[in-house]
Design a protein around this motif. Structure first.
Motif, mmCIF file in Angstrom:
data_model
loop_
_atom_site.group_PDB
_atom_site.id
_atom_site.type_symbol
_atom_site.label_atom_id
_atom_site.label_comp_id
_atom_site.label_asym_id
_atom_site.label_seq_id
_atom_site.Cartn_x
_atom_site.Cartn_y
_atom_site.Cartn_z
ATOM 1 N N THR A 15 0.826 -1.202 0.000
ATOM 2 C CA THR A 15 0.000 0.000 0.000
ATOM 3 C C THR A 15 0.863 1.255 0.000
ATOM 4 O O THR A 15 0.622 2.198 -0.768
ATOM 5 N N GLN A 16 1.868 1.281 0.849
ATOM 6 C CA GLN A 16 2.765 2.428 0.910
ATOM 7 C C GLN A 16 3.508 2.620 -0.404
ATOM 8 O O GLN A 16 3.676 3.743 -0.882
ATOM 9 N N PHE A 17 3.936 1.526 -0.982
ATOM 10 C CA PHE A 17 4.649 1.568 -2.255
ATOM 11 C C PHE A 17 3.753 2.163 -3.345
ATOM 12 O O PHE A 17 4.162 3.051 -4.089
ATOM 13 N N GLY A 18 2.506 1.708 -3.420
ATOM 14 C CA GLY A 18 1.582 2.223 -4.431
ATOM 15 C C GLY A 18 1.277 3.691 -4.236
ATOM 16 O O GLY A 18 1.269 4.476 -5.186
ATOM 17 N N LEU A 19 1.028 4.078 -2.989
ATOM 18 C CA LEU A 19 0.726 5.481 -2.718
ATOM 19 C C LEU A 19 1.924 6.383 -2.996
ATOM 20 O O LEU A 19 1.774 7.482 -3.523
ATOM 21 N N SER A 20 3.110 5.929 -2.641
ATOM 22 C CA SER A 20 4.286 6.777 -2.836
ATOM 23 C C SER A 20 4.646 6.930 -4.306
ATOM 24 O O SER A 20 5.361 7.867 -4.669
ATOM 25 N N VAL A 21 4.171 6.051 -5.157
ATOM 26 C CA VAL A 21 4.446 6.174 -6.590
ATOM 27 C C VAL A 21 3.317 6.917 -7.309
ATOM 28 O O VAL A 21 3.563 7.650 -8.256
ATOM 29 N N VAL A 22 2.084 6.791 -6.845
ATOM 30 C CA VAL A 22 0.943 7.375 -7.552
ATOM 31 C C VAL A 22 0.660 8.819 -7.128
ATOM 32 O O VAL A 22 0.324 9.656 -7.962
ATOM 33 N N VAL A 23 0.805 9.123 -5.866
ATOM 34 C CA VAL A 23 0.396 10.437 -5.358
ATOM 35 C C VAL A 23 1.255 11.590 -5.894
ATOM 36 O O VAL A 23 0.691 12.614 -6.314
ATOM 37 N N PRO A 24 2.587 11.510 -5.907
ATOM 38 C CA PRO A 24 3.354 12.674 -6.400
ATOM 39 C C PRO A 24 3.029 13.109 -7.829
ATOM 40 O O PRO A 24 2.804 14.298 -8.065
ATOM 41 N N PRO A 25 2.962 12.189 -8.809
ATOM 42 C CA PRO A 25 2.596 12.670 -10.147
ATOM 43 C C PRO A 25 1.179 13.230 -10.207
ATOM 44 O O PRO A 25 0.937 14.226 -10.899
ATOM 45 N N THR A 26 0.263 12.621 -9.466
ATOM 46 C CA THR A 26 -1.118 13.106 -9.470
ATOM 47 C C THR A 26 -1.198 14.529 -8.929
ATOM 48 O O THR A 26 -1.848 15.398 -9.530
ATOM 49 N N LEU A 27 -0.539 14.769 -7.818
ATOM 50 C CA LEU A 27 -0.560 16.114 -7.235
ATOM 51 C C LEU A 27 0.158 17.131 -8.119
ATOM 52 O O LEU A 27 -0.308 18.270 -8.259
ATOM 53 N N CYS A 28 1.277 16.740 -8.700
ATOM 54 C CA CYS A 28 2.008 17.674 -9.562
ATOM 55 C C CYS A 28 1.217 18.018 -10.816
ATOM 56 O O CYS A 28 1.173 19.181 -11.236
ATOM 57 N N ALA A 47 3.418 20.171 -18.869
ATOM 58 C CA ALA A 47 4.573 19.327 -19.191
ATOM 59 C C ALA A 47 5.593 19.357 -18.058
ATOM 60 O O ALA A 47 6.155 18.316 -17.685
ATOM 61 N N VAL A 48 5.823 20.534 -17.497
ATOM 62 C CA VAL A 48 6.737 20.651 -16.359
ATOM 63 C C VAL A 48 6.175 19.877 -15.160
ATOM 64 O O VAL A 48 6.915 19.184 -14.454
ATOM 65 N N GLY A 49 4.881 19.956 -14.947
ATOM 66 C CA GLY A 49 4.245 19.217 -13.858
ATOM 67 C C GLY A 49 4.393 17.716 -14.019
ATOM 68 O O GLY A 49 4.619 16.993 -13.050
ATOM 69 N N VAL A 50 4.260 17.234 -15.250
ATOM 70 C CA VAL A 50 4.437 15.796 -15.514
ATOM 71 C C VAL A 50 5.865 15.375 -15.224
ATOM 72 O O VAL A 50 6.107 14.357 -14.558
ATOM 73 N N VAL A 51 6.836 16.156 -15.681
ATOM 74 C CA VAL A 51 8.244 15.817 -15.457
ATOM 75 C C VAL A 51 8.577 15.829 -13.971
ATOM 76 O O VAL A 51 9.205 14.896 -13.445
ATOM 77 N N VAL A 52 8.139 16.861 -13.270
ATOM 78 C CA VAL A 52 8.402 16.939 -11.829
ATOM 79 C C VAL A 52 7.710 15.792 -11.097
ATOM 80 O O VAL A 52 8.280 15.183 -10.187
ATOM 81 N N GLY A 53 6.504 15.463 -11.503
ATOM 82 C CA GLY A 53 5.779 14.356 -10.875
ATOM 83 C C GLY A 53 6.458 13.015 -11.081
ATOM 84 O O GLY A 53 6.552 12.208 -10.158
ATOM 85 N N VAL A 54 6.946 12.779 -12.283
ATOM 86 C CA VAL A 54 7.642 11.515 -12.563
ATOM 87 C C VAL A 54 8.947 11.446 -11.782
ATOM 88 O O VAL A 54 9.300 10.391 -11.233
ATOM 89 N N LEU A 55 9.673 12.553 -11.696
ATOM 90 C CA LEU A 55 10.913 12.563 -10.909
ATOM 91 C C LEU A 55 10.632 12.341 -9.428
ATOM 92 O O LEU A 55 11.371 11.613 -8.750
#
Length: 90
Positions: A15-28, A47-55
């Motif tokens: 659960t933690q793994f999924g949340l830590s990977v999904v939440v940052p790109p969604t919020l960005c 586009a900047v938001g997508v890049v920052v979220g993926v990073l």
């Protein structure tokens, strides 16, 4: 009972793994879309938001995997030297 504890522990990690990977790109991405509409900026903001979220997701993924690796390591045997834990590994 130990089996149930292991299942619960792995479920928490998953659960933690999924949340830590999904939440940052969604919020960005959501934040960049809001900025675009609020301040009438161009599409480059998204586009900047997508890049920052993926990073950010990659960084969270790396930290989660390192923590999982530290938890899964076998204990040191007597007589083996242990290296001191650095500040970042606490």
């Amino acid at each position: 009972m130990k089996g149930l504890y292991d299942v619960a522990r792995h479920l928490v990690w998953l659960t933690q793994f999924g949340l830590s990977v999904v939440v940052p790109p969604t919020l960005c991405i959501a934040g960049s879309v809001w900025l675009r509409h609020r301040f009438t900026l161009g599409g480059w903001v998204v586009a900047v938001g997508v890049v920052v979220g993926v990073l950010a997701a990659a960084s969270c993924l790396r930290c989660s995997l390192q923590a999982l690796d530290r938890q899964g390591r076998p204990a040191k045997k007597d007589g083996e030297k242990t290296s001191p834990i650095s500040f970042d590994q606490h």
